[in-house]
Motif scaffolding. Structure first.
Motif, PDB file in Angstrom:
ATOM      1  N   THR A 144     -48.198  49.193 103.825  1.00  0.00           N
ATOM      2  CA  THR A 144     -46.443  50.243 104.025  1.00  0.00           C
ATOM      3  C   THR A 144     -45.805  51.092 102.830  1.00  0.00           C
ATOM      4  O   THR A 144     -45.164  52.224 102.527  1.00  0.00           O
ATOM      5  N   ASP A 145     -45.738  49.926 101.427  1.00  0.00           N
ATOM      6  CA  ASP A 145     -44.861  50.614 100.230  1.00  0.00           C
ATOM      7  C   ASP A 145     -46.030  51.869  99.416  1.00  0.00           C
ATOM      8  O   ASP A 145     -45.208  53.108  99.094  1.00  0.00           O
ATOM      9  N   LEU A 146     -47.343  51.321  99.261  1.00  0.00           N
ATOM     10  CA  LEU A 146     -47.795  52.351  99.387  1.00  0.00           C
ATOM     11  C   LEU A 146     -47.674  53.701 100.132  1.00  0.00           C
ATOM     12  O   LEU A 146     -48.134  54.936  99.698  1.00  0.00           O
ATOM     13  N   LEU A 147     -48.028  53.787 101.238  1.00  0.00           N
ATOM     14  CA  LEU A 147     -47.961  55.173 102.295  1.00  0.00           C
ATOM     15  C   LEU A 147     -46.530  55.749 101.711  1.00  0.00           C
ATOM     16  O   LEU A 147     -46.890  57.156 102.021  1.00  0.00           O
ATOM     17  N   THR A 148     -45.596  54.913 101.710  1.00  0.00           N
ATOM     18  CA  THR A 148     -44.267  55.588 101.638  1.00  0.00           C
ATOM     19  C   THR A 148     -44.308  56.668 100.423  1.00  0.00           C
ATOM     20  O   THR A 148     -43.834  57.604 100.797  1.00  0.00           O
ATOM     21  N   ILE A 149     -44.689  56.028  99.298  1.00  0.00           N
ATOM     22  CA  ILE A 149     -45.405  56.807  98.610  1.00  0.00           C
ATOM     23  C   ILE A 149     -45.908  57.675  98.139  1.00  0.00           C
ATOM     24  O   ILE A 149     -45.451  59.013  98.096  1.00  0.00           O
ATOM     25  N   LEU A 150     -46.998  57.957  98.713  1.00  0.00           N
ATOM     26  CA  LEU A 150     -47.548  59.163  98.693  1.00  0.00           C
ATOM     27  C   LEU A 150     -46.877  59.698 100.217  1.00  0.00           C
ATOM     28  O   LEU A 150     -46.829  61.002 100.249  1.00  0.00           O
ATOM     29  N   ARG A 151     -46.324  59.532 101.628  1.00  0.00           N
ATOM     30  CA  ARG A 151     -45.931  60.319 101.659  1.00  0.00           C
ATOM     31  C   ARG A 151     -44.457  61.130 101.472  1.00  0.00           C
ATOM     32  O   ARG A 151     -44.259  62.361 101.639  1.00  0.00           O
ATOM     33  N   GLY A 152     -44.110  60.259 100.694  1.00  0.00           N
ATOM     34  CA  GLY A 152     -42.462  61.245  99.317  1.00  0.00           C
ATOM     35  C   GLY A 152     -43.663  62.657  98.464  1.00  0.00           C
ATOM     36  O   GLY A 152     -42.737  63.527  98.754  1.00  0.00           O
ATOM     37  N   PHE A 153     -44.040  62.379  98.318  1.00  0.00           N
ATOM     38  CA  PHE A 153     -45.166  63.235  97.530  1.00  0.00           C
ATOM     39  C   PHE A 153     -45.974  64.203  99.087  1.00  0.00           C
ATOM     40  O   PHE A 153     -46.560  65.404  98.171  1.00  0.00           O
ATOM     41  N   GLN A 154     -45.701  63.906  99.841  1.00  0.00           N
ATOM     42  CA  GLN A 154     -46.377  64.434 101.300  1.00  0.00           C
ATOM     43  C   GLN A 154     -45.814  65.684 101.584  1.00  0.00           C
ATOM     44  O   GLN A 154     -45.540  66.794 100.935  1.00  0.00           O
ATOM     45  N   VAL A 155     -44.092  65.062 101.735  1.00  0.00           N
ATOM     46  CA  VAL A 155     -42.254  65.726 101.648  1.00  0.00           C
ATOM     47  C   VAL A 155     -42.656  66.706 100.706  1.00  0.00           C
ATOM     48  O   VAL A 155     -42.554  68.074 100.750  1.00  0.00           O
ATOM     49  N   ALA A 156     -42.698  66.401  99.545  1.00  0.00           N
ATOM     50  CA  ALA A 156     -42.538  67.549  98.343  1.00  0.00           C
ATOM     51  C   ALA A 156     -43.632  68.962  98.215  1.00  0.00           C
ATOM     52  O   ALA A 156     -43.450  69.562  97.473  1.00  0.00           O
ATOM     53  N   GLY A 157     -44.565  68.827  98.782  1.00  0.00           N
ATOM     54  CA  GLY A 157     -45.696  69.498  98.933  1.00  0.00           C
ATOM     55  C   GLY A 157     -46.710  69.415  97.667  1.00  0.00           C
ATOM     56  O   GLY A 157     -47.347  70.416  97.734  1.00  0.00           O
ATOM     57  N   HIS A 158     -46.952  67.864  97.358  1.00  0.00           N
ATOM     58  CA  HIS A 158     -47.994  68.116  96.014  1.00  0.00           C
ATOM     59  C   HIS A 158     -49.295  67.262  97.129  1.00  0.00           C
ATOM     60  O   HIS A 158     -50.431  67.157  95.922  1.00  0.00           O
ATOM     61  N   ILE A 159     -48.781  66.875  98.044  1.00  0.00           N
ATOM     62  CA  ILE A 159     -50.143  66.725  98.454  1.00  0.00           C
ATOM     63  C   ILE A 159     -50.038  67.429 100.296  1.00  0.00           C
ATOM     64  O   ILE A 159     -49.005  66.926 100.601  1.00  0.00           O
ATOM     65  N   ARG A 160     -51.393  67.251 100.904  1.00  0.00           N
ATOM     66  CA  ARG A 160     -51.268  68.019 101.762  1.00  0.00           C
ATOM     67  C   ARG A 160     -51.647  67.246 103.132  1.00  0.00           C
ATOM     68  O   ARG A 160     -50.630  67.037 104.170  1.00  0.00           O
ATOM     69  N   PHE A 161     -52.628  65.717 102.996  1.00  0.00           N
ATOM     70  CA  PHE A 161     -53.051  65.134 103.848  1.00  0.00           C
ATOM     71  C   PHE A 161     -53.442  63.461 103.277  1.00  0.00           C
ATOM     72  O   PHE A 161     -53.777  63.704 102.085  1.00  0.00           O
TER      73      PHE A 161
END
Length: 179
Positions: free
Chosen positions: A134-151
């Motif tokens: 979950t720690d890695l997914l949480t970090i990636l979701r932060g980049f998703q929210v910021a618009g740097h990654i879509r999925f």
């Protein structure tokens, strides 16, 4: 070219995608008994021809040598023509701030090399069977929210890893398969 929905996203990708590990490092099937990546001119020609033929799914990774740089230089100006997938390491030995910094550096390095503001699909590379990290997914979701990654997705080997990854509510799963 035929297109279909990619995973749980609404992205429409060509049924034939272009994997680019061989553009960034000496890898893959040998030609004249040598594993040699193509010249920059040949890689540029290949990438542009693929887009011209309707291939709209380009797959790369930070660990593919200079692949991201080659893509950015060759077709960065055509960013609206393709769906871009890249990968970030799993970083099994890192936690907390160290993990955050490593993932952050990897993603920002990818964005810079690819000459883009966003990556359509960021995959965790070669996920083990105990994917629920979950720690890695949480970090990636932060980049998703910021618009740097879509999925968010994962690349895996084997049935156990696939089932664990699917249960972690990611958007896409790349399964190693060889006919």
């Amino acid at each position: 070219m035929h297109y279909r929905r990619l995973g749980r996203t609404n992205l429409q990708v060509s049924e034939i995608g272009l994997g680019t590990v061989e553009l960034g490092m000496d890898y893959g099937l040998p030609v004249n008994n040598q594993h040699k990546k193509p010249s920059e001119a040949d890689a540029t020609k290949l990438l542009n021809q693929a887009l011209d033929w309707g291939v709209n799914f380009i797959d790369t990774a930070r660990s593919y040598g200079t692949s991201e740089e080659v893509i950015g230089k060759a077709i960065g100006h055509r960013r609206h023509d393709y769906i871009l997938a890249s990968k970030v390491h799993y970083f099994p030995d890192l936690h907390g701030d160290d993990l955050q910094q490593a993932v952050e550096k990897s993603i920002y390095d990818s964005l810079h090399a690819l000459k883009t503001d966003y990556i359509d699909l960021m995959q965790v590379h070669s996920v083990p069977s105990n994917f629920l990290r979950t720690d890695l997914l949480t970090i990636l979701r932060g980049f998703q929210v910021a618009g740097h990654i879509r999925f968010i997705g994962a690349t895996i080997y084997g049935e156990k890893a696939a089932l664990a990854a699917l249960n972690s509510h990611i958007d896409c799963l790349q399964v190693a398969y060889n006919m």
